[in-house]
Write a protein that holds these residues in place. Structure first.
Motif, PDB file in Angstrom:
ATOM      1  N   SER A 165       1.412  15.153 -14.675  1.00 44.80           N
ATOM      2  CA  SER A 165       1.564  13.816 -14.108  1.00 44.80           C
ATOM      3  C   SER A 165       2.932  13.232 -14.464  1.00 44.80           C
ATOM      4  CB  SER A 165       0.459  12.881 -14.605  1.00 44.80           C
ATOM      5  OG  SER A 165       0.487  12.756 -16.014  1.00 44.80           O
ATOM      6  N   TYR A 166       3.393  12.365 -13.570  1.00 40.46           N
ATOM      7  CA  TYR A 166       4.642  11.635 -13.785  1.00 40.46           C
ATOM      8  C   TYR A 166       4.296  10.249 -14.289  1.00 40.46           C
ATOM      9  CZ  TYR A 166       9.200   9.538 -12.878  1.00 40.46           C
ATOM     10  OH  TYR A 166      10.406   8.897 -13.003  1.00 40.46           O
TER      11      TYR A 166
ATOM     12  N   ASN B  15      -2.571  13.486  -6.175  1.00 37.41           N
ATOM     13  CA  ASN B  15      -2.628  12.067  -5.818  1.00 37.41           C
ATOM     14  C   ASN B  15      -1.296  11.400  -6.140  1.00 37.41           C
ATOM     15  OD1 ASN B  15      -4.012  12.363  -8.716  1.00 37.41           O
ATOM     16  ND2 ASN B  15      -2.970  10.383  -8.641  1.00 37.41           N
ATOM     17  N   ALA B  16      -0.981  10.372  -5.386  1.00 39.00           N
ATOM     18  CA  ALA B  16       0.237   9.604  -5.617  1.00 39.00           C
ATOM     19  C   ALA B  16       0.044   8.210  -5.044  1.00 39.00           C
ATOM     20  CB  ALA B  16       1.433  10.280  -4.974  1.00 39.00           C
ATOM     21  N   ILE B  17       0.756   7.250  -5.608  1.00 40.86           N
ATOM     22  CA  ILE B  17       0.667   5.877  -5.132  1.00 40.86           C
ATOM     23  C   ILE B  17       2.019   5.201  -5.311  1.00 40.86           C
ATOM     24  CG2 ILE B  17      -0.165   4.891  -7.318  1.00 40.86           C
ATOM     25  CD1 ILE B  17      -2.084   3.166  -5.545  1.00 40.86           C
ATOM     26  N   VAL B  18       2.388   4.370  -4.346  1.00 41.85           N
ATOM     27  CA  VAL B  18       3.706   3.742  -4.309  1.00 41.85           C
ATOM     28  C   VAL B  18       3.551   2.226  -4.309  1.00 41.85           C
ATOM     29  CG1 VAL B  18       5.896   3.599  -3.068  1.00 41.85           C
ATOM     30  CG2 VAL B  18       4.470   5.653  -2.858  1.00 41.85           C
ATOM     31  N   PRO B  19       4.166   1.502  -5.243  1.00 39.63           N
ATOM     32  CA  PRO B  19       4.168   0.036  -5.176  1.00 39.63           C
ATOM     33  C   PRO B  19       5.344  -0.460  -4.342  1.00 39.63           C
ATOM     34  CG  PRO B  19       5.089   0.744  -7.261  1.00 39.63           C
ATOM     35  CD  PRO B  19       4.750   2.004  -6.496  1.00 39.63           C
ATOM     36  N   ILE B  20       5.083  -1.422  -3.478  1.00 41.23           N
ATOM     37  CA  ILE B  20       6.124  -2.035  -2.648  1.00 41.23           C
ATOM     38  C   ILE B  20       6.141  -3.522  -2.950  1.00 41.23           C
ATOM     39  CG2 ILE B  20       6.940  -2.461  -0.303  1.00 41.23           C
ATOM     40  CD1 ILE B  20       5.462   0.050   0.559  1.00 41.23           C
ATOM     41  N   ALA B  21       7.215  -3.998  -3.580  1.00 42.31           N
ATOM     42  CA  ALA B  21       7.296  -5.400  -3.997  1.00 42.31           C
ATOM     43  C   ALA B  21       7.439  -6.323  -2.793  1.00 42.31           C
ATOM     44  CB  ALA B  21       8.462  -5.590  -4.951  1.00 42.31           C
ATOM     45  N   LEU B  22       6.688  -7.432  -2.822  1.00 41.96           N
ATOM     46  CA  LEU B  22       6.778  -8.461  -1.789  1.00 41.96           C
ATOM     47  C   LEU B  22       7.411  -9.739  -2.318  1.00 41.96           C
ATOM     48  CD1 LEU B  22       3.274  -8.083  -0.094  1.00 41.96           C
ATOM     49  CD2 LEU B  22       5.448  -7.074   0.622  1.00 41.96           C
ATOM     50  N   ALA B  23       7.758  -9.749  -3.604  1.00 38.55           N
ATOM     51  CA  ALA B  23       8.399 -10.911  -4.225  1.00 38.55           C
ATOM     52  C   ALA B  23       9.527 -10.414  -5.124  1.00 38.55           C
ATOM     53  CB  ALA B  23       7.387 -11.723  -5.030  1.00 38.55           C
ATOM     54  N   ALA B  24      10.542 -11.258  -5.289  1.00 39.63           N
ATOM     55  CA  ALA B  24      11.706 -10.866  -6.079  1.00 39.63           C
ATOM     56  C   ALA B  24      11.349 -10.561  -7.523  1.00 39.63           C
ATOM     57  CB  ALA B  24      12.762 -11.968  -6.020  1.00 39.63           C
ATOM     58  N   ASP B  25      10.344 -11.239  -8.056  1.00 35.62           N
ATOM     59  CA  ASP B  25       9.940 -11.007  -9.434  1.00 35.62           C
ATOM     60  C   ASP B  25       8.827  -9.969  -9.567  1.00 35.62           C
ATOM     61  OD1 ASP B  25       7.864 -12.396  -8.317  1.00 35.62           O
ATOM     62  OD2 ASP B  25       7.816 -13.998  -9.831  1.00 35.62           O
TER      63      ASP B  25
ATOM     64  N   GLN C 282      -3.885   3.462 -16.463  1.00 38.05           N
ATOM     65  CA  GLN C 282      -4.425   3.038 -17.740  1.00 38.05           C
ATOM     66  C   GLN C 282      -3.602   3.650 -18.863  1.00 38.05           C
ATOM     67  OE1 GLN C 282      -8.851   3.512 -17.728  1.00 38.05           O
ATOM     68  NE2 GLN C 282      -8.407   4.389 -15.743  1.00 38.05           N
ATOM     69  N   GLY C 283      -3.008   2.806 -19.725  1.00 38.17           N
ATOM     70  CA  GLY C 283      -2.236   3.328 -20.823  1.00 38.17           C
ATOM     71  C   GLY C 283      -0.807   3.655 -20.451  1.00 38.17           C
ATOM     72  N   TYR C 284      -0.542   3.873 -19.188  1.00 37.63           N
ATOM     73  CA  TYR C 284       0.792   4.170 -18.696  1.00 37.63           C
ATOM     74  C   TYR C 284       0.773   3.972 -17.187  1.00 37.63           C
ATOM     75  CZ  TYR C 284      -2.061   8.401 -18.652  1.00 37.63           C
ATOM     76  OH  TYR C 284      -3.094   9.271 -18.520  1.00 37.63           O
ATOM     77  N   ALA C 285       1.952   3.920 -16.590  1.00 38.49           N
ATOM     78  CA  ALA C 285       2.064   3.885 -15.133  1.00 38.49           C
ATOM     79  C   ALA C 285       2.232   5.306 -14.641  1.00 38.49           C
ATOM     80  CB  ALA C 285       3.245   3.025 -14.719  1.00 38.49           C
ATOM     81  N   GLU C 286       1.421   5.718 -13.687  1.00 35.75           N
ATOM     82  CA  GLU C 286       1.429   7.091 -13.187  1.00 35.75           C
ATOM     83  C   GLU C 286       1.716   7.090 -11.692  1.00 35.75           C
ATOM     84  OE1 GLU C 286      -2.111  10.090 -12.476  1.00 35.75           O
ATOM     85  OE2 GLU C 286      -1.530  10.081 -14.587  1.00 35.75           O
ATOM     86  N   GLY C 287       2.758   7.804 -11.287  1.00 30.08           N
ATOM     87  CA  GLY C 287       3.117   7.842  -9.880  1.00 30.08           C
ATOM     88  C   GLY C 287       2.562   9.038  -9.153  1.00 30.08           C
ATOM     89  N   VAL C 288       2.566  10.201  -9.794  1.00 28.14           N
ATOM     90  CA  VAL C 288       2.110  11.441  -9.169  1.00 28.14           C
ATOM     91  C   VAL C 288       1.197  12.174 -10.137  1.00 28.14           C
ATOM     92  CG1 VAL C 288       2.814  13.670  -8.203  1.00 28.14           C
ATOM     93  CG2 VAL C 288       4.211  11.653  -7.793  1.00 28.14           C
ATOM     94  N   GLY C 289       0.108  12.721  -9.636  1.00 28.52           N
ATOM     95  CA  GLY C 289      -0.786  13.526 -10.455  1.00 28.52           C
ATOM     96  C   GLY C 289      -1.182  14.795  -9.728  1.00 28.52           C
TER      97      GLY C 289
END
Length: 305
Positions: free
Chosen positions: A299-300, A60-70, A28-35
């Motif tokens: 946080s990152y 906590n941490a979360i990783v996005p893995i793209a499944l589409a080129a866009d 919320q308000g920013y993208a956060e990868g690690v807290g």
């Protein structure tokens, strides 16, 4: 699992932070990868007038893995780890250390430039880790729809369900991310989180923060559970120590606080976020008074439009 309970908490937090450091994910308000955050609660038992404290560690941490080129479709993989440690004299409050481990598995689909849908599966292991069994594992999940009405404003609706030791919990959150001018920003998911942030300088923010939680942990002793419910309203100040790392300090007051032990079979018929529905369970421990809370978080972050 008993060996896991003896692993030093600092080592667990350090390993999780190193393993997931380079990640980013939508927040919320920013993208956060690690807290990473530490919280201390000065506590007092109402009847005994006895003071003690809780030290709470979270990562906590979360990783996005793209499944589409866009990047319109993708998976979300992550985890959160927490530990609550109680110290000091506390007659009748027989809780020492409790732990929580929650993997995160999700799917995100950006339907259009305005609409985004997300589904998350949220299993959790919450207990004192003294005698881990299958019953310590609970399940839950949420569905979220985000809709951007303008470059400065977006809304979210989150619905979900999760098992809790105090009974079934239904989730209904209304989210907002609204940038007002160049300095003010409102964002959060009520009734659990909300921030009113003011940019004092390009690197320093200050404002108001609401932070809520309602969870529970199984205790090995006599098959009891410990419920931790809070609603903290506070003031924060934060600074970017580098281009992406932010350090936030918060001083808050618990308008709502419940730190109580219950018999395993004594539960709420249901809860909606914080609100219990039906007859309340009877606590086996003395009442813990409302009071102050202090938090330090690192946080990152990656700014969002």
């Amino acid at each position: 699992m008993k060996l896991f309970a003896r692993v030093p908490l600092r080592l667990l937090l350090f390993a999780l932070a190193l393993g997931l450091l380079p990640t980013t994910a939508r927040s919320q308000g920013y993208a956060e990868g690690v807290g990473l955050n530490y919280e201390v609660l000065p506590l007092k038992l109402g009847a005994a007038e006895t003071s003690f404290r809780a030290d709470i560690y979270r990562a906590n941490a979360i990783v996005p893995i793209a499944l589409a080129a866009d990047s319109s479709r993708g998976l979300l993989l992550g985890a959160s780890l927490e530990a609550l440690r109680f110290s000091g004299p506390r007659p009748g409050f027989a809780v020492g250390n409790v732990y929580g481990l929650s993997p995160v598995l999700g799917y995100r689909h950006r339907v259009s430039s305005k609409l985004e849908l997300t589904a998350l599966v949220l299993p959790a292991l919450n207990s004192d880790l003294r005698d881990v069994r299958a019953g310590d594992l609970t399940w839950g999940g949420v569905l979220r729809a985000g809709y951007r009405t303008s470059p400065r404003r977006a809304y979210r609706l989150t619905v979900g369900y999760r098992q809790q030791f105090y009974g079934p919990q239904y989730v209904l959150l209304l989210g907002l991310d609204w940038r007002l001018g160049q300095r003010w920003r409102l964002f959060g998911d009520l009734p659990t989180t909300f921030n009113v942030s003011y940019a004092v300088t390009p690197r320093v923010n200050a404002g108001f923060n609401l932070n809520g939680i309602n969870t529970a942990y199984r205790l090995q002793e006599q098959n009891r559970y410990f419920q931790y419910l809070q609603g903290h309203y506070g003031l924060f100040a934060e600074t970017y120590v580098s281009a992406r790392w932010a350090l936030r300090a918060t001083a808050a007051y618990a308008v709502t606080r419940r730190l109580e032990v219950y018999a395993q079979e004594d539960q709420w018929p249901a809860t909606l976020d914080y609100i219990g529905l039906g007859q309340a369970p009877t606590p086996l421990s003395p009442r813990v008074e409302k009071g102050l809370a202090f938090r330090l978080a690192l946080s990152y972050r990656v700014p969002t439009p």
